[in-house]
Scaffold this motif. Structure first.
Motif, mmCIF file in Angstrom:
data_model
loop_
_atom_site.group_PDB
_atom_site.id
_atom_site.type_symbol
_atom_site.label_atom_id
_atom_site.label_comp_id
_atom_site.label_asym_id
_atom_site.label_seq_id
_atom_site.Cartn_x
_atom_site.Cartn_y
_atom_site.Cartn_z
ATOM 1 N N ASP A 71 0.111 -7.578 -4.554
ATOM 2 C CA ASP A 71 1.411 -6.923 -4.613
ATOM 3 C C ASP A 71 1.285 -5.407 -4.722
ATOM 4 O O ASP A 71 2.007 -4.653 -4.069
ATOM 5 N N THR A 72 0.362 -4.975 -5.576
ATOM 6 C CA THR A 72 0.282 -3.556 -5.926
ATOM 7 C C THR A 72 -1.175 -3.110 -5.921
ATOM 8 O O THR A 72 -2.063 -3.851 -6.360
ATOM 9 N N VAL A 73 -1.415 -1.889 -5.441
ATOM 10 C CA VAL A 73 -2.753 -1.284 -5.482
ATOM 11 C C VAL A 73 -2.687 0.015 -6.273
ATOM 12 O O VAL A 73 -1.824 0.862 -6.024
ATOM 13 N N PHE A 74 -3.589 0.141 -7.250
ATOM 14 C CA PHE A 74 -3.861 1.414 -7.913
ATOM 15 C C PHE A 74 -5.160 1.943 -7.320
ATOM 16 O O PHE A 74 -6.165 1.221 -7.278
ATOM 17 N N ILE A 75 -5.179 3.197 -6.915
ATOM 18 C CA ILE A 75 -6.376 3.721 -6.267
ATOM 19 C C ILE A 75 -6.552 5.204 -6.603
ATOM 20 O O ILE A 75 -5.580 5.954 -6.714
ATOM 21 N N GLY A 76 -7.812 5.599 -6.779
ATOM 22 C CA GLY A 76 -8.123 6.995 -7.048
ATOM 23 C C GLY A 76 -8.499 7.737 -5.781
ATOM 24 O O GLY A 76 -9.113 7.161 -4.884
ATOM 25 N N LYS A 109 -3.651 -1.298 3.456
ATOM 26 C CA LYS A 109 -3.212 -2.182 4.536
ATOM 27 C C LYS A 109 -3.959 -3.519 4.504
ATOM 28 O O LYS A 109 -3.365 -4.576 4.726
ATOM 29 N N ARG A 110 -5.259 -3.444 4.258
ATOM 30 C CA ARG A 110 -6.067 -4.659 4.314
ATOM 31 C C ARG A 110 -5.603 -5.688 3.285
ATOM 32 O O ARG A 110 -5.618 -6.883 3.533
ATOM 33 N N PHE A 111 -5.185 -5.212 2.109
ATOM 34 C CA PHE A 111 -4.763 -6.139 1.063
ATOM 35 C C PHE A 111 -3.253 -6.364 1.061
ATOM 36 O O PHE A 111 -2.727 -7.002 0.146
ATOM 37 N N GLY A 112 -2.569 -5.862 2.075
ATOM 38 C CA GLY A 112 -1.149 -6.147 2.221
ATOM 39 C C GLY A 112 -0.297 -5.654 1.071
ATOM 40 O O GLY A 112 0.746 -6.262 0.767
ATOM 41 N N ALA A 113 -0.677 -4.569 0.421
ATOM 42 C CA ALA A 113 0.038 -4.091 -0.761
ATOM 43 C C ALA A 113 1.453 -3.656 -0.419
ATOM 44 O O ALA A 113 1.688 -3.002 0.604
ATOM 45 N N GLN A 114 2.389 -3.995 -1.295
ATOM 46 C CA GLN A 114 3.777 -3.612 -1.135
ATOM 47 C C GLN A 114 4.172 -2.438 -2.019
ATOM 48 O O GLN A 114 5.323 -1.992 -2.001
ATOM 49 N N GLU A 115 3.192 -1.928 -2.786
ATOM 50 C CA GLU A 115 3.447 -0.797 -3.673
ATOM 51 C C GLU A 115 2.101 -0.134 -3.959
ATOM 52 O O GLU A 115 1.086 -0.815 -4.111
ATOM 53 N N VAL A 116 2.091 1.204 -4.041
ATOM 54 C CA VAL A 116 0.840 1.943 -4.209
ATOM 55 C C VAL A 116 1.012 2.995 -5.294
ATOM 56 O O VAL A 116 2.016 3.719 -5.321
ATOM 57 N N PHE A 117 0.034 3.054 -6.184
ATOM 58 C CA PHE A 117 -0.032 4.117 -7.182
ATOM 59 C C PHE A 117 -1.363 4.841 -7.038
ATOM 60 O O PHE A 117 -2.424 4.214 -7.043
ATOM 61 N N VAL A 118 -1.304 6.149 -6.907
ATOM 62 C CA VAL A 118 -2.512 6.980 -6.954
ATOM 63 C C VAL A 118 -2.714 7.409 -8.402
ATOM 64 O O VAL A 118 -1.769 7.874 -9.051
#
Length: 582
Positions: free
Chosen positions: A468-473, A516-525
C-alpha cells in the motif's frame, strides 16, 4: 493532490544556555559544579516527580557518543584507536586548524574536533585518561591490526594451523583464521566470546550523561567528545544495567526522586550538590495519558528521520527509533509521546542514523521484542545486531534472515527483505528492508535501499506481492565508505575508490522504479537527516540546490503526476488508514 513539499526552514538559533536556577539542572559531578537550587513544586521540596521531557540522556564510551559500533568490543576498540584518539592528538597539535575547518559549515560532519563542554586542557586530560582506562581495548585494536598484517604476509593459500600460535594473546580463542574462496585470508570473530571477554572493560568506560535540553549547536558526535562541564550530570552506570529502566520509566510513571537518586548515584546521593542536581532534572507535571489509535484504523506517526510508529488499537510497531526531546524549539513527537508498551521495535541496519543506543536504552523497559536482520557471522565490518542489543540489556531479540517473517502482537507481521546498496560494496548482511503488515495494511520501509539490480526487487515482489505504502530515503550522495568503516579496514584505502564507494541511497529514477514495481498507492520520502535536533548525529544539512532535495522534488512530482500521493516527511506527520480484514 497536495502542493509540492517546500524545503524545510533553517533551524532557529539554539536557546541560550540556561542558568542552573532556571533549568533546575545539574553540573558534572565531581568538579567545578554549578550548584542549582533544589527544585520546589508548589512551594515545597519535590518528593515525587517525572523526568522532564526535555532532559537528554546521552550514552558515552570514554566521553565519546556511543553509537552502534561503540558497543561490540572489537569495533569499539578499533574506533577508539583508529578514529578518536588520532583526532584528539591532531587537535592538541593544532587546535587552530580544527577551529578554522569548523568555521566552514560545509566541514561539519568531518574529522574536526571542538571540545564540547570543555576547554583544550580537558581534551588533553581526556587523551591521557583514555590511554590508561581503555588500555585493554586499545591493545585489542592493536592486536587485530597486527594479526591482519601477519595473515597478509604469511597466509598465502597454505594451511593456517601453525599461524594460531602467532596470534596475539588478546585474540587467542576469540578468532578463527579463514580463507575466502579467492584464498584471501581474514579473521572471523567468535562474537559471543568477544562480548563476554571484554564486557567489564567496556562497562568501565560507559556513562549516561544527562543534559537539561537539546543543544542545537552541539558538534558532530563522530568528531568531538562530550566533555564534563556545567549543566551536565554523569551517571557512571553501564548501559546494560537494569537500574536505568527506572530512570527512563519515570518520564511517564513518575518516581520517588530521592529514592531514584540513591539508586542511580550511590554514595554521591548523600551530597547536597548531587541531590540538587539530580532533582533539578524532574518536574511535578505528569504527562498526558496516551491515546491509542482509533478503533478500526491503522495510525502512522512520523517522529523524525527514519523513526515511524505504526499502530492499531491493539498493536504498536516502531521502526528505527532515533532520539528527540521536548523544548528544542520545534514541533514534533518525541520518545515520550510513544505508547506505554511497544509490541516491537524493528531495526533495518547498523548505521548510526537507524540504530541509536541513546533511543534504544530509553525504550528498553517498554519493548516486548526487537526484530533485527541476521548478521554476517563474525566479520569485523558486520557485527551482530542481536549481540549488540543483548549487550544493551535487551532480553527478547529475534533475528530474521532475508525473506523470513514473524508475527507481532494480534494483527501485525514483519518480513525482512533483501537490501542492496548504501554500504560501500562491503560484505555486510545485517541489513534489511522491513515490510510491515498491520491491520491489513502493507507498508514497505525501503530505508536506504538502492535499485542497482532491478531483477532483485522484481523477484522479491513476485514473492511478496504489492504494498500500500512505500517509505524511501533519497540520500543519493552519501559519505565516502571510510567515513563510517575506515577504522575497520585493512591497510590504506585508495582515495579514488573510497570516494566512489559512497554510502548512498536512491535517486529519483531508482526510487520511482521501486515504487512502481511494488504497486504503491502512497509514497513518503524520509531518512534525509533534515531535522535540526539530529544534526549532531547525522552530520546532514541541505540547501534548496542540494542534489538530495532536487531528486526528492523530482520523485514527488512524478508520483503526483501519476495520481499517487507523495510527501516529504519533516518534523511531524500522521495518517489514519482504515483497517482491512481478510
Amino acid at each position: 493532490m497536495t502542493s509540492p513539499a517546500p524545503l524545510p526552514s533553517p533551524a532557529p538559533a539554539a536557546p541560550a544556555a540556561p542558568t542552573a536556577q532556571a533549568a533546575g539542572a545539574a553540573a558534572v559531578l565531581p568538579g567545578d559544579a554549578v550548584v542549582p537550587t533544589a527544585p520546589a513544586f508548589n512551594g515545597r521540596r519535590a518528593a515525587r516527580g517525572y523526568l522532564n521531557p526535555s532532559v537528554v540522556p546521552q550514552p558515552l564510551l570514554h566521553r565519546w557518543y556511543a553509537w552502534c559500533h561503540l558497543v561490540p568490543p572489537h569495533t569499539a576498540a578499533l574506533n577508539l584507536r583508529e578514529r578518536y584518539l588520532p583526532q584528539l592528538r591532531s587537535y592538541l597539535r593544532s587546535p587552530q586548524v580544527h577551529a578554522s575547518a569548523l568555521s566552514n559549515p560545509a566541514r561539519y560532519g568531518g574529522p574536526f574536533l571542538a571540545p564540547y563542554g570543555g576547554v583544550p586542557g580537558d581534551a588533553e586530560e581526556l587523551l591521557d585518561a583514555t590511554e590508561t582506562a581503555a588500555a585493554p581495548l586499545l591493545r585489542l585494536a592493536a592486536d587485530i591490526k597486527e594479526a591482519q598484517r601477519m595473515l597478509a604476509e604469511q597466509a598465502d593459500g597454505k594451511p593456517m594451523e601453525s599461524l594460531y600460535a602467532q596470534l596475539p594473546e588478546s585474540l587467542r580463542g576469540l578468532v578463527e583464521l579463514v580463507y575466502d574462496t579467492g584464498n584471501r585470508p581474514r579473521l572471523r570473530f567468535f562474537e559471543p566470546l568477544v562480548h563476554r571477554a571484554y564486557a567489564a572493560e567496556l562497562a568501565e568506560g560507559q556513562v549516561i550523561s544527562l543534559a537539561p535540553r537539546t543543544d542545537l549547536e552541539q558538534p558532530f558526535t563522530f568528531g568531538s567528545p562530550i566533555l564534563p562541564g556545567a549543566h551536565r550530570l554523569d551517571l557512571r552506570i553501564p548501559f546494560a544495567d537494569p537500574r536505568l529502566d527506572a530512570l527512563y520509566a519515570s518520564r511517564r510513571t513518575g518516581a520517588d526522586v530521592a529514592g531514584l537518586a540513591e539508586l542511580l548515584l550511590g554514595d554521591e546521593a548523600s551530597s547536597n550538590t548531587a541531590a540538587a542536581a539530580f532533582a533539578g532534572l524532574f518536574t511535578e507535571t505528569a504527562p498526558a495519558p496516551y491515546e491509542r489509535a482509533p478503533a478500526g484504523s491503522v495510525r502512522m506517526r512520523y517522529l523524525n528521520h527514519a523513526t515511524v510508529l505504526l499502530e492499531t488499537g491493539s498493536t504498536a510497531v516502531l521502526l528505527d527509533p532515533l532520539p528527540g526531546y521536548a523544548d528544542d524549539g520545534h514541533r514534533h513527537l518525541t520518545l515520550a509521546d510513544l505508547p506505554d508498551r511497544l509490541d516491537a521495535v524493528v531495526l533495518s541496519h547498523l548505521h548510526c542514523d537507524h540504530v541509536s543506543v541513546e533511543a534504544l536504552l530509553q525504550l528498553r523497559h517498554r519493548v516486548d521484542t526487537v526484530f533485527v536482520p541476521r548478521g554476517g557471522g563474525g566479520s569485523l565490518e558486520d557485527p551482530s545486531p542481536k549481540l549488540l542489543l543483548q549487550a544493551l540489556g535487551f532480553t527478547s531479540v529475534v533475528e530474521l534472515g532475508e525473506m523470513e517473517s514473524a508475527r507481532i502482537g494480534e494483527d501485525a507481521e514483519v518480513t525482512m527483505l533483501p537490501f542492496l546498496g548504501e554500504h560501500g560494496d562491503l560484505d555486510i548482511r545485517s541489513k534489511a528492508v522491513p515490510l510491515v503488515e498491520i491491520g491489513g495494511r502493507r507498508v514497505l520501509f525501503a530505508t536506504d535501499a538502492v535499485d542497482i539490480d532491478p531483477d532483485l526487487y522484481r523477484r522479491v515482489q513476485e514473492n511478496t506481492g504489492d504494498v500500500d505504502t512505500v517509505f524511501i530515503g533519497l540520500e543519493c550522495v552519501g559519505a565516502p565508505m571510510s567515513w563510517l568503516y575506515g577504522p575497520l579496514m585493512e591497510g590504506t584505502q585508495d582515495r579514488a575508490h573510497d570516494q566512489a564507494r559512497r554510502l548512498k541511497g536512491c535517486d529519483a529514477d531508482m526510487a520511482e522504479r521501486l515504487v512502481k514495481r511494488f504497486g504503491a498507492q502512497e509514497v513518503f520520502v524520509y531518512a534525509l537527516g533534515l531535522e535540526p535536533w539530529l544534526r549532531h548525529l547525522t552530520g546532514s544539512s541541505y540547501d534548496p540546490q542540494s542534489e538530495q532535495i532536487r531528486q526528492t522534488t523530482l520523485l514527488l512530482d512524478r508520483c503526483r503526476n501519476r495520481g499517487v500521493p507523495a510527501e516529504l516527511l519533516y518534523q511531524h506527520g500522521e495518517r489514519l488508514w482504515p483497517t482491512r480484514h481478510p
